[in-house]
Design an enzyme around this catalytic site. Structure first.
Site, PDB file in Angstrom:
ATOM      1  N   SER A 200     -14.043  81.246   9.429  1.00 22.07           N
ATOM      2  CA  SER A 200     -14.307  79.833   9.138  1.00 22.07           C
ATOM      3  C   SER A 200     -13.169  78.941   9.624  1.00 22.07           C
ATOM      4  O   SER A 200     -13.192  77.737   9.419  1.00 22.07           O
ATOM      5  CB  SER A 200     -14.503  79.654   7.627  1.00 22.07           C
ATOM      6  OG  SER A 200     -13.406  80.209   6.917  1.00 22.07           O
TER       7      SER A 200
ATOM      8  N   THR B 227     -41.250  39.581   1.683  1.00 22.59           N
ATOM      9  CA  THR B 227     -41.775  40.773   1.026  1.00 22.59           C
ATOM     10  C   THR B 227     -42.824  41.296   2.007  1.00 22.59           C
ATOM     11  O   THR B 227     -43.484  40.494   2.692  1.00 22.59           O
ATOM     12  CB  THR B 227     -42.438  40.470  -0.334  1.00 22.59           C
ATOM     13  OG1 THR B 227     -43.524  39.569  -0.118  1.00 22.59           O
ATOM     14  CG2 THR B 227     -41.448  39.857  -1.311  1.00 22.59           C
ATOM     15  N   HIS B 228     -42.960  42.600   2.108  1.00 27.40           N
ATOM     16  CA  HIS B 228     -43.868  43.215   3.095  1.00 27.40           C
ATOM     17  C   HIS B 228     -43.521  42.785   4.525  1.00 27.40           C
ATOM     18  O   HIS B 228     -44.392  42.782   5.401  1.00 27.40           O
ATOM     19  CB  HIS B 228     -45.340  42.873   2.823  1.00 27.40           C
ATOM     20  CG  HIS B 228     -45.741  42.991   1.391  1.00 27.40           C
ATOM     21  ND1 HIS B 228     -46.301  44.139   0.868  1.00 27.40           N
ATOM     22  CD2 HIS B 228     -45.653  42.105   0.369  1.00 27.40           C
ATOM     23  CE1 HIS B 228     -46.546  43.947  -0.425  1.00 27.40           C
ATOM     24  NE2 HIS B 228     -46.158  42.723  -0.757  1.00 27.40           N
TER      25      HIS B 228
ATOM     26  N   SER C 275     -28.174  47.348  29.336  1.00 29.74           N
ATOM     27  CA  SER C 275     -29.032  48.365  29.934  1.00 29.74           C
ATOM     28  C   SER C 275     -28.647  48.500  31.390  1.00 29.74           C
ATOM     29  O   SER C 275     -28.279  47.523  32.049  1.00 29.74           O
ATOM     30  CB  SER C 275     -30.492  47.924  29.808  1.00 29.74           C
ATOM     31  OG  SER C 275     -31.252  48.550  30.816  1.00 29.74           O
TER      32      SER C 275
ATOM     33  N   LYS D 236     -30.700  42.704  28.840  1.00 30.37           N
ATOM     34  CA  LYS D 236     -30.668  43.358  27.531  1.00 30.37           C
ATOM     35  C   LYS D 236     -29.309  43.416  26.875  1.00 30.37           C
ATOM     36  O   LYS D 236     -28.281  43.505  27.517  1.00 30.37           O
ATOM     37  CB  LYS D 236     -31.244  44.773  27.647  1.00 30.37           C
ATOM     38  CG  LYS D 236     -32.701  44.695  27.980  1.00 30.37           C
ATOM     39  CD  LYS D 236     -33.504  45.831  27.497  1.00 30.37           C
ATOM     40  CE  LYS D 236     -33.477  46.077  26.033  1.00 30.37           C
ATOM     41  NZ  LYS D 236     -34.464  47.084  25.683  1.00 30.37           N
TER      42      LYS D 236
ATOM     43  N   GLU E  34     -28.356  50.843  15.400  1.00 34.16           N
ATOM     44  CA  GLU E  34     -29.309  51.948  15.539  1.00 34.16           C
ATOM     45  C   GLU E  34     -28.673  53.274  15.122  1.00 34.16           C
ATOM     46  O   GLU E  34     -29.302  54.123  14.493  1.00 34.16           O
ATOM     47  CB  GLU E  34     -29.812  52.033  16.984  1.00 34.16           C
ATOM     48  CG  GLU E  34     -30.684  50.838  17.350  1.00 34.16           C
ATOM     49  CD  GLU E  34     -30.955  50.776  18.844  1.00 34.16           C
ATOM     50  OE1 GLU E  34     -32.092  51.017  19.247  1.00 34.16           O
ATOM     51  OE2 GLU E  34     -30.015  50.497  19.611  1.00 34.16           O
TER      52      GLU E  34
ATOM     53  N   TYR F 277     -18.685  83.865  -7.087  1.00 32.47           N
ATOM     54  CA  TYR F 277     -18.563  83.528  -5.670  1.00 32.47           C
ATOM     55  C   TYR F 277     -19.438  84.417  -4.798  1.00 32.47           C
ATOM     56  O   TYR F 277     -19.618  85.602  -5.048  1.00 32.47           O
ATOM     57  CB  TYR F 277     -17.094  83.671  -5.234  1.00 32.47           C
ATOM     58  CG  TYR F 277     -16.879  83.371  -3.761  1.00 32.47           C
ATOM     59  CD1 TYR F 277     -16.693  82.058  -3.330  1.00 32.47           C
ATOM     60  CD2 TYR F 277     -16.889  84.385  -2.806  1.00 32.47           C
ATOM     61  CE1 TYR F 277     -16.513  81.783  -1.977  1.00 32.47           C
ATOM     62  CE2 TYR F 277     -16.713  84.111  -1.454  1.00 32.47           C
ATOM     63  CZ  TYR F 277     -16.531  82.806  -1.046  1.00 32.47           C
ATOM     64  OH  TYR F 277     -16.358  82.531   0.282  1.00 32.47           O
TER      65      TYR F 277
ATOM     66  N   GLN G 274     -19.174  79.588   1.826  1.00 34.99           N
ATOM     67  CA  GLN G 274     -18.352  79.140   2.943  1.00 34.99           C
ATOM     68  C   GLN G 274     -19.112  78.107   3.792  1.00 34.99           C
ATOM     69  O   GLN G 274     -18.507  77.313   4.499  1.00 34.99           O
ATOM     70  CB  GLN G 274     -17.967  80.354   3.802  1.00 34.99           C
ATOM     71  CG  GLN G 274     -17.112  80.040   4.992  1.00 34.99           C
ATOM     72  CD  GLN G 274     -16.471  81.298   5.554  1.00 34.99           C
ATOM     73  OE1 GLN G 274     -15.535  81.847   4.996  1.00 34.99           O
ATOM     74  NE2 GLN G 274     -17.005  81.779   6.662  1.00 34.99           N
TER      75      GLN G 274
ATOM     76  N   LYS H  89     -18.721  73.752   3.763  1.00 37.35           N
ATOM     77  CA  LYS H  89     -17.738  72.836   4.331  1.00 37.35           C
ATOM     78  C   LYS H  89     -18.217  72.038   5.530  1.00 37.35           C
ATOM     79  O   LYS H  89     -18.112  70.809   5.546  1.00 37.35           O
ATOM     80  CB  LYS H  89     -16.466  73.609   4.701  1.00 37.35           C
ATOM     81  CG  LYS H  89     -15.684  74.046   3.481  1.00 37.35           C
ATOM     82  CD  LYS H  89     -14.577  74.991   3.854  1.00 37.35           C
ATOM     83  CE  LYS H  89     -14.346  76.016   2.756  1.00 37.35           C
ATOM     84  NZ  LYS H  89     -15.511  76.888   2.468  1.00 37.35           N
TER      85      LYS H  89
HETATM   86  N1  ARG Z   1     -13.234  81.191   3.658  1.00 33.65           N
HETATM   87  C1  ARG Z   1     -13.752  81.449   2.357  1.00 33.65           C
HETATM   88  C2  ARG Z   1     -14.699  80.319   1.905  1.00 33.65           C
HETATM   89  O1  ARG Z   1     -14.700  79.317   2.488  1.00 33.65           O
HETATM   90  C3  ARG Z   1     -12.632  81.597   1.374  1.00 33.65           C
HETATM   91  C4  ARG Z   1     -12.965  82.425   0.180  1.00 33.65           C
HETATM   92  C5  ARG Z   1     -13.128  83.847   0.571  1.00 33.65           C
HETATM   93  N2  ARG Z   1     -13.264  84.693  -0.536  1.00 33.65           N
HETATM   94  C6  ARG Z   1     -13.724  85.942  -0.433  1.00 33.65           C
HETATM   95  N3  ARG Z   1     -13.813  86.620  -1.502  1.00 33.65           N
HETATM   96  N4  ARG Z   1     -14.121  86.407   0.705  1.00 33.65           N
HETATM   97  O2  ARG Z   1     -15.442  80.452   0.978  1.00 33.65           O
END
Ligand code: ARG
Length: 468
Positions: free
Chosen positions: A24, A156-157, A278, A284, A291, A318, A323, A326
């Site tokens: 990651s 309205t509308h 354009s 234009k 947009e 977990y 992961q 993010k």
């Molecule tokens: N890169 C992992 C994540 O974003 C970190 C946590 C990893 N933990 C594990 N037990 N493999 O979630």
């Protein structure tokens, strides 16, 4: 050897693709600053608790500062075989300070570490979004004050309904964004608990002081359940849902800007700063920024759906699925920041065409409601009857192809003989707007009051923030 059926691209067997799907670092390197902040707080706490010796702790903190400096300077080499930001930082720390680096991870896990880093990142981002939203509100309120008396059609509308003012329209967005900021603040309050010390999922038998690390990182308190601490991402989901609602608001505004800048409406002008030409049609001037603000709402909503979908089947605690929280959060909040800044830019840039707006405000019999109200107030008619009489007057005007104020008194009296020429006072769009002084209404004096109230509030907020 690579699998015969599907191993064509695997020079080294399955391990290469394993590393590729697992790593990651390409995206979570954005958590570097938060990761190092968290590690320093953790290190100082375990040293204070006598869990590691003071000398190692000092070396670790110094080393972490150096790692941070290298990352800031762009000289740090991120390695994907080290998977993520946490292991990249720790490995570099070991290169710098030697075996003492191995003591940093005492009493924590990457699971509570990543949960802490990500909370810190979302919190930092919420704070940045809030500041840019305050700026957008200021731009809108200043425009509103400038155009408190600039009459425009209210719809309205998307059909002409009643005249309002350009300032009133701007202030509508100030209110919306005020609520958006409130949603982010609510999310921030719930987010502000520290998962660090929950360890992998089940706490630790080291005598850690979670209250201390929470305070050191600006959290209100530690999270109360170790399983929950490492397994929930509702703080990111709340930020994404606040982001989605805001993006929806910005997208509606963007849609209005697209319509308003069209040749057919020509309600406002945007300068070259926020339009493009354009390559084939020289006349234009395209509202591309608007947009794109409208379009980027798509990826922001998508991120909310994406993360909800990632999370919905996960048992406690977990799982590596998490992961995937993010990239979409980064992407959505980056897009949002761009949308906010571009919208503030367009607001400051846009010039409403007061003459055209006023003319448009009078078309479509937009003062018919005022006419009906006049009949109620001056002839003591029940509103339903007044509505009917007004309808007939609109029919008369439309049959002649003129506006209501172009009907002669004699013509109006053929519909209702008691009408006097006092009626013309409400048929003008300016008087119509001026007369609607009810709280929250569009009368210029109301708009000025509201714009000034918000501008004063924004100044107070800025001062409070600066003195913090
Ligand atoms: N890169 C992992 C994540 O974003 C970190 C946590 C990893 N933990 C594990 N037990 N493999 O979630």
């Amino acid at each position: 050897m690579a699998n015969e059926m599907w191993g064509g691209r695997f020079a080294e067997g399955p391990a290469a693709i394993m590393q590729e799907i697992n790593a990651s670092i390409d995206f979570d390197k954005r958590l570097a600053a938060q990761d190092i902040r968290g590690s320093i707080a953790h290190c100082e706490m375990i040293a204070a608790q006598g869990i590691i010796d003071a000398q190692s702790a000092e070396a670790i903190v110094q080393g972490l500062r150096q790692v941070k400096a290298e990352i800031d300077a762009g000289t740090f080499t991120f390695r994907s075989e080290l998977e993520d930001i946490h292991m990249n930082v720790e490995a570099r720390l070991a290169e710098i300070i030697g075996s003492a680096a191995g003591r940093l991870h005492t009493g924590r896990s990457r699971n509570d570490q990543v949960a802490t880093d990500f909370r810190l990142w979302v919190r930092d981002t919420i704070d940045a979004i809030d500041a840019s939203l305050a700026d957008l509100q200021q731009a809108l309120a200043e425009k509103a004050l400038e155009h408190a008396g600039t009459v425009m059609p209210g719809f309205t509308h998307l059909q002409s309904a009643q005249p309002v003012t350009f300032g009133h329209h701007m202030m509508a967005y100030v209110e919306m964004i005020g609520r958006d900021r409130g949603r982010f603040q609510d999310a921030r309050k719930r987010l502000n608990e520290c998962p660090l010390g929950a360890a992998a999922l089940g706490g630790t038998n080291f005598p850690i002081d979670r209250t201390r690390t929470a305070a050191a990182l600006g959290f209100d308190r530690p999270t109360a359940n170790s399983l929950d601490s490492v397994s929930d991402r509702d703080f990111a989901l709340e930020a994404l849902s606040a982001a989605s609602i805001l993006a929806m608001h910005l997208s509606r505004f963007a849609e209005e800007i697209v319509i308003w800048t069209s040749a057919q409406f020509a309600f406002v002008k945007l300068s070259d700063k926020f339009t493009t030409g354009s390559s084939i049609m020289p006349q234009k001037r395209n509202p591309d920024a608007a947009e794109l603000v409208r379009a980027k709402s798509g990826r922001i909503f998508g991120s909310l759906m994406g993360l909800l979908t990632v999370m919905k089947g996960l048992t406690l605690a977990y799982a590596k699925d998490m992961q995937e929280d993010k990239e979409q959060t980064f992407d959505a909040l980056d897009a949002l920041a761009l949308c906010i800044a571009a919208t503030a830019g367009m607001v400051r840039d846009m010039e409403p065409d007061a003459k055209r707006l006023r003319k448009a405000a009078g078309s479509g019999y937009a003062t018919a409601t005022d006419l009906a109200n006049w009949l109620v107030q001056n002839l003591n008619m029940p509103f339903r009857d007044a509505h009917h009489v007004t309808g007939r007057l609109v029919g008369l005007a439309s049959g002649k192809g003129v506006d209501l104020d172009k009907l002669t008194l004699a013509e109006m009296q053929t519909v209702e003989p008691r009408i006097t020429d006092g009626i013309y006072s409400v048929l003008s769009v300016v008087n119509s707007v001026k007369s609607r002084k009810s709280y929250g209404g569009p009368a210029p004096e109301n708009v000025k009051k509201q714009a000034k109230r918000w501008l004063a509030l924004l100044v107070r907020e800025k001062r409070a923030l600066a003195s913090k």
